[in-house]
Design a protein around this motif. Structure first.
Motif, short mmCIF file in Angstrom:
data_model
loop_
_atom_site.label_atom_id
_atom_site.label_comp_id
_atom_site.label_asym_id
_atom_site.label_seq_id
_atom_site.Cartn_x
_atom_site.Cartn_y
_atom_site.Cartn_z
N LYS A 137 0.65 -1.33 -0.14
CA LYS A 137 0.15 -0.03 -0.03
C LYS A 137 0.71 1.10 0.13
CE LYS A 137 -3.95 -2.30 0.58
NZ LYS A 137 -5.02 -2.43 -0.30
N GLN A 138 0.33 2.24 -0.28
CA GLN A 138 1.11 3.71 -0.53
C GLN A 138 1.76 4.08 0.89
OE1 GLN A 138 1.82 5.54 -3.41
NE2 GLN A 138 3.29 6.29 -1.91
N THR A 142 -1.26 7.28 10.17
CA THR A 142 -2.30 7.52 10.63
C THR A 142 -3.54 6.32 10.50
OG1 THR A 142 -3.45 8.53 9.01
CG2 THR A 142 -2.08 9.96 10.39
N ALA A 143 -4.67 6.52 11.32
CA ALA A 143 -5.64 5.66 10.95
C ALA A 143 -6.42 5.87 9.64
CB ALA A 143 -6.82 5.78 12.07
N GLN A 144 -6.36 7.22 9.30
CA GLN A 144 -7.03 7.48 7.97
C GLN A 144 -6.34 7.10 6.60
OE1 GLN A 144 -10.03 8.55 7.81
NE2 GLN A 144 -10.22 9.00 9.95
N GLU A 145 -4.98 6.96 6.87
CA GLU A 145 -4.26 6.27 5.87
C GLU A 145 -4.30 4.75 5.68
OE1 GLU A 145 -0.01 8.31 5.40
OE2 GLU A 145 -0.37 8.03 7.39
N LEU A 146 -4.65 4.13 6.90
CA LEU A 146 -5.25 2.65 6.57
C LEU A 146 -6.47 2.61 6.10
CD1 LEU A 146 -3.90 1.25 10.00
CD2 LEU A 146 -2.55 1.73 8.19
N LYS A 147 -7.38 3.58 6.50
CA LYS A 147 -8.72 3.51 5.80
C LYS A 147 -8.53 3.53 4.24
CE LYS A 147 -13.26 5.47 5.92
NZ LYS A 147 -13.87 6.70 6.36
N ALA A 148 -7.98 4.61 4.01
CA ALA A 148 -7.67 4.79 2.75
C ALA A 148 -7.14 3.96 1.77
CB ALA A 148 -6.88 6.49 2.39
N ALA A 149 -6.20 3.22 2.41
CA ALA A 149 -5.49 2.10 2.03
C ALA A 149 -6.60 0.68 1.78
CB ALA A 149 -4.48 1.70 2.44
N ARG A 173 -9.82 -6.95 16.47
CA ARG A 173 -10.29 -7.95 15.55
C ARG A 173 -11.57 -7.30 14.72
NH1 ARG A 173 -5.79 -10.05 17.17
NH2 ARG A 173 -5.68 -11.34 19.04
N VAL A 174 -12.23 -6.68 14.93
CA VAL A 174 -13.22 -6.09 14.11
C VAL A 174 -12.87 -5.06 13.11
CG1 VAL A 174 -14.90 -6.78 15.87
CG2 VAL A 174 -14.23 -4.53 15.57
N LEU A 175 -11.52 -4.43 13.33
CA LEU A 175 -11.26 -3.43 12.35
C LEU A 175 -10.56 -3.89 11.15
CD1 LEU A 175 -9.44 -1.22 14.70
CD2 LEU A 175 -11.55 -0.78 14.19
N ARG A 176 -10.18 -5.00 10.78
CA ARG A 176 -9.58 -5.41 9.75
C ARG A 176 -10.66 -5.80 8.54
NH1 ARG A 176 -6.45 -7.00 13.70
NH2 ARG A 176 -4.21 -7.14 13.20
N GLN A 231 -9.86 -4.96 1.13
CA GLN A 231 -10.65 -4.14 -0.21
C GLN A 231 -11.90 -3.68 0.18
OE1 GLN A 231 -10.69 -6.73 -3.83
NE2 GLN A 231 -12.07 -5.52 -4.76
N ARG A 232 -11.97 -2.30 -0.23
CA ARG A 232 -13.26 -1.71 0.33
C ARG A 232 -14.33 -2.28 -0.43
NH1 ARG A 232 -14.89 3.21 2.34
NH2 ARG A 232 -16.95 4.02 1.57
N ARG A 233 -15.51 -2.57 0.44
CA ARG A 233 -16.74 -3.66 -0.05
C ARG A 233 -17.88 -2.52 -0.91
NH1 ARG A 233 -13.61 -6.93 -0.07
NH2 ARG A 233 -15.24 -7.85 -1.36
N LYS A 234 -18.43 -3.05 -1.81
CA LYS A 234 -19.54 -2.32 -2.51
C LYS A 234 -20.39 -1.86 -1.54
CE LYS A 234 -22.52 -4.71 -4.92
NZ LYS A 234 -23.11 -5.39 -5.80
N ASP A 235 -21.25 -2.45 -0.67
CA ASP A 235 -22.33 -1.75 0.23
C ASP A 235 -21.52 -1.16 1.42
OD1 ASP A 235 -24.04 -1.62 2.57
OD2 ASP A 235 -25.37 -2.73 1.32
#
Length: 886
Positions: free
Chosen positions: A4-5, A263-270, A406-409, A414-418
């Protein structure tokens, strides 16, 4: 496994630090890296002065901080190759990989030995498959040729080496099986523990694994380093004698020389983790359990529309045996009250290990609910875990951090459609929402999230809004348009097809009516689609309702939400008869150049070698780099012929190190042959000396190669943009289109009383400013927002894929602000303080020149301005008014 970036960025920083440390020393390299504005801002409170290791001041020691879910292990595997090239400078380093527990040790060994695992594949890619992995318990199986011919990774626990008294510990004990490793080592070598237990060189060293490490100076990789801190650990490090230590952790100590913080936002963006956490508080444990089950049911329905198989799982945290809601009580409640079949429930505690041997990712697996108390098995990782539910008050519950992690991963990273599947859910029992949210934020901080971002990534569940507590600064709920029409089943079905978009719902009501609900703005195209679907006699009333709604909500929506078009033209230039994007990378695609025309003939000022009694030194651009000979077999003179050491082999090795996708390999080989020939011929440096210093040589040649490319890039940049015959224009058709939600994952400006009135994404969508809070860039934004000529403006975030940029010879320039005026013109604004911080006067002039070119090519539609804090008698606002009026 493609990195990831944020992982690539982390490794780049590590590489730059180690390369600088090789020349300037670890302390100077750390200070240089962390005092840059970008890194200083990123590190924030984690930025400290460099602390050298006791007894090992020359060994680089840094920590890389990644929150839970950041992929520390795959990053550690890739960091070995970086350290090999930039610091260790051996083809095949010895690596001591330390983890906090035996469970994780066994899992790590298994993963690194599996040639199909991403961790092992990363190592094989770096060392061309020449990798050996050892459990520290099997150290006697390591042979001298393993260390000589392979990258050897020894995985152990910190506890194995961390002792006061080395007697009785196998890694410190004398072992005759280890004798071959010591055959060429001077018996009086300093630092080796002797048979009598002393570290004074008496000529009788132990044949121990610890002494073997001391001789070879391993690279030390430490996973979850916050568990490694005691005075004994430092003593252990001196015994091991590492050449460098790289720590990876979510919760570092403040004296760990933290080099980079993700940052957490970088993990989310990735797309690595699910965020934000949707938090629901309940007044009893029974309602919390019921809410968790309901959340899982909604997610399971959403998962049916995903291409990948997902079975959402709930993690329940029960109370210990001496309390009310034990594992048994909770399981009975699930079965008797909630009617959950027993085969869908698994218990994972120290006594009951019902998950052992079960593949939760298997589509035939029926488990949907897992009950635990303190923790799941270390290293347990199932990204299907979506819902966390604690039957204890979260403030007092222990081990929440591990279960919450455990529930964060994110499933399949890969981002989900819904969108519902892109978030984790927490159901807790607390009497007050403010207490629950604050307690959950504290738990996230303990997991490695920054205090502010911990608060930012918690959102209340629907029906749990709080206007006075933690969420008071958040955006208000978006307005909702609601309208009922009489409709037949066919009309309802047609409306439902229109309502596929996420912000529309169509719900059948009593009396043959249907309610149409649209969240936020009702776009004209959406209004037309709905009007075409409903009965003709209902269309007039629908149109009136939409118009009334638009008037009512105008002040509640941002310009972006109102559908305003904000498009900034892109700079184009003519290349070979057609207009192309003005981008240095594009220019180089059309540019035919040869590396051979930039010979890399290194003179003595750039690269020189001198030998002393037990070491040799290299002068690189005026900096002196010293190397110590470690053992007798390494004490070869620099002018001794060694089999396999030839100019041809050195060129081939350099070719592998420097290969570039945009450079013809035959050109590179010619270039390298010329460079090596110059060093051996006119410079009279023996091939043995060059082979011994090949990593430094590769680094120097890599710099020359980059310099040659930049020279060509600057030439073609000038030709296509600034030459007298250059044809340049701007294009709105190919422009940058700003839109609602474009900076959703960017850190926002928080605090303060000022709320901009005209920011395109609204006050809550304003990205954080560079520099200090309420600093000069912030003041420039206030000046822009105050101008009556400005319709709306945007804080333009650097290096964001959707931001506006202009080309420079070396890359891209992201101005600070972009604004649209009421008369239709665009103005792009750069605050000069940021320019100077970025690179000095030359950098400022280059950016000002490309900005003026963009303005001049726009036919009067665009303006570019460099704003200073004070220019003569004009403050920031005055400079802006002069430009707009002029």
């Amino acid at each position: 496994m493609k990195l990831k970036q944020y992982q690539t960025d982390t490794l780049d920083i590590l590489r730059r630090f180690l390369e600088e440390a090789r020349v300037a020393g670890p302390k100077n390299a750390y200070d240089t890296a962390t005092k840059t504005p970008e890194l200083a801002k990123r590190l924030g409170r984690y930025r400290t002065d460099y602390t050298a290791l006791d007894g090992l001041p020359g060994a680089p020691y840094v920590c890389l901080r990644l929150p839970t879910g950041g992929g520390k292990t795959v990053l550690a595997a890739n960091a070995i190759g970086v350290a090999r090239d930039a610091w260790v400078e051996k083809d095949y380093p010895l690596v001591l990989w330390l983890v906090p527990s035996n469970t994780i040790r066994l899992q790590t060994v298994e993963a690194l030995r599996n040639t199909r695992h991403p961790y092992r594949q990363a190592l094989d890619d770096q060392f061309e498959g020449r990798v050996r992995v050892f459990d520290i318990a099997d150290f006697t199986t390591i042979r001298p040729h393993d260390i000589r011919d392979n990258a050897c990774i020894v995985v152990g626990t910190i506890q194995t080496l961390r002792v006061n008294n080395t007697e009785g510990r196998k890694v410190y004990a004398h072992n005759e099986n280890m004798e071959p490793h010591f055959s060429s080592v001077p018996k009086t070598m300093a630092g080796l523990e002797q048979v009598n237990g002393s570290t004074e060189a008496t000529g009788n060293p132990r044949f121990s694994f610890a002494n073997l490490l001391h001789i070879h100076r391993p690279l030390m990789i430490v996973d979850e380093a916050h568990n490694a801190v005691t005075g004994l650990t430092r003593d252990m490090q001196a015994r091991v004698n590492p050449c460098a230590i790289i720590e990876f952790t979510a919760t570092p100590r403040f004296n760990s020389n933290i080099l980079y913080s993700v940052t957490a936002q970088e993990l989310k963006a990735a797309e690595m983790i699910k965020l934000p956490i949707i938090l629901a508080e309940h007044d009893s444990w029974q309602t919390a359990v019921n809410g968790a089950i309901a959340s899982r049911a909604v997610l399971a329905e959403a998962a049916k529309g995903e291409a990948d198989y997902i079975r959402p799982i709930v993690l329940f945290q029960a109370q210990p045996k001496n309390q009310e809601v034990t594992v048994e009580v909770l399981k009975k409640h699930l079965m008797d009250v909630e009617q959950i079949p027993e085969d869908r429930i698994a218990i994972a505690t120290g006594d009951q290990r019902e998950l052992d041997g079960i593949d939760l990712f298997d589509p035939t697996c029926r488990i949907e609910y897992i009950i635990t108390i303190e923790a799941l098995k270390e290293g347990w990782d199932c990204s299907f875990a979506y819902v966390f539910c604690s039957v204890s008050r979260i403030q007092s519950a222990t081990d929440v951090e591990q279960l919450l992690g455990r529930v964060l991963r994110m499933p399949y990273a890969q981002r989900r459609k819904d969108d519902a599947l892109n978030r984790p859910y927490a159901h807790v029992s607390e009497p007050s929402f403010g207490v629950a949210a604050s307690a959950l934020a504290d738990k996230l901080v303990a997991m490695g999230f920054d205090e502010q971002e911990a608060k930012d990534i918690i959102e209340p569940a629907q029906g749990h809004l709080d206007d006075t507590g933690l969420f008071a600064p958040r955006e208000r709920p978006a307005p909702v348009f609601r309208h009922r029409v009489t409709a037949s089943p066919d009309v309802i079905a047609a409306l439902a097809s229109v309502g596929i978009e996420k912000n529309i719902s169509v719900v059948a009501k009593e009396g043959g009516t249907v309610e149409i609900a649209v969240t936020g703005r009702v776009a004209p195209e959406l209004e037309a689609a709905i009007a075409a679907t409903i009965p003709a006699q209902a269309r007039e009333g629908f149109a009136e309702a939409v118009q009334k709604y638009r008037v009512e909500i105008r002040d509640q929506l941002t310009p972006a939400e109102q559908g305003e078009i904000f498009r900034v033209p892109r700079l184009l230039t003519e290349i070979q008869g057609s207009f192309e994007f003005a981008d240095p990378d594009v220019f180089m695609e059309f540019h035919d150049w040869s590396l051979v025309s930039h010979p890399a003939r290194l003179d003595e000022a750039a690269f020189a070698i001198r030998e002393t009694a037990r070491s040799f030194e290299i002068d690189v651009d005026g900096n002196r780099v010293a190397y110590q000979f470690a053992s007798e077999d390494e004490q070869l003179a620099l002018d001794v012929d060694v089999e396999g050491w030839s100019p041809q082999n050195l060129v081939l090795w350099l070719d592998r190190q420097l290969r570039q996708p945009d450079i013809n390999q035959s050109d590179l080989l010619k270039w390298l042959t010329d460079a090596v020939g110059h060093l051996i011929g006119p410079r009279k440096i023996h091939i043995a000396a060059l082979m011994r210093t090949k990593f430094i040589l590769a680094r120097k040649l890599r710099e020359r190669l980059a310099s040659a490319r930049l020279t060509e890039q600057q030439s073609v940049y000038q030709r296509y943009l600034f030459a007298p015959d250059a044809r340049v224009q701007v294009s709105f058709d190919n422009g940058f289109q700003f839109r609602d939600g474009m900076y959703r994952d960017v850190k926002k400006q928080r605090g303060g009383r000022w709320k901009p009135r005209k920011h395109f994404l609204g006050a809550d969508g304003l990205p954080a400013f560079d520099g200090v809070e309420d600093g000069e860039e912030f003041q420039c934004a206030q000046a822009i927002d105050s101008l009556p000529e400005v319709k709306f403006w945007l804080r333009n975030v650097a290096k964001n894929a959707e931001s506006f940029w202009l080309p420079t010879a070396a890359g891209k320039f992201y101005p600070d602000f972009v604004a649209q005026l009421h008369d239709g013109r665009m103005i792009v604004i750069e605050y000069k303080g940021a320019l100077l911080a970025g690179g000095g006067v030359d950098d400022t002039n280059e950016k000002r020149a490309i900005g003026r070119l963009w303005e001049q090519s726009s036919g009067g539609n665009c303006l570019f301005l460099t704003v200073e804090k004070q220019l003569g008698d004009r403050d920031m606002r005055g400079q802006l008014q002069d430009k707009i009026g002029g």
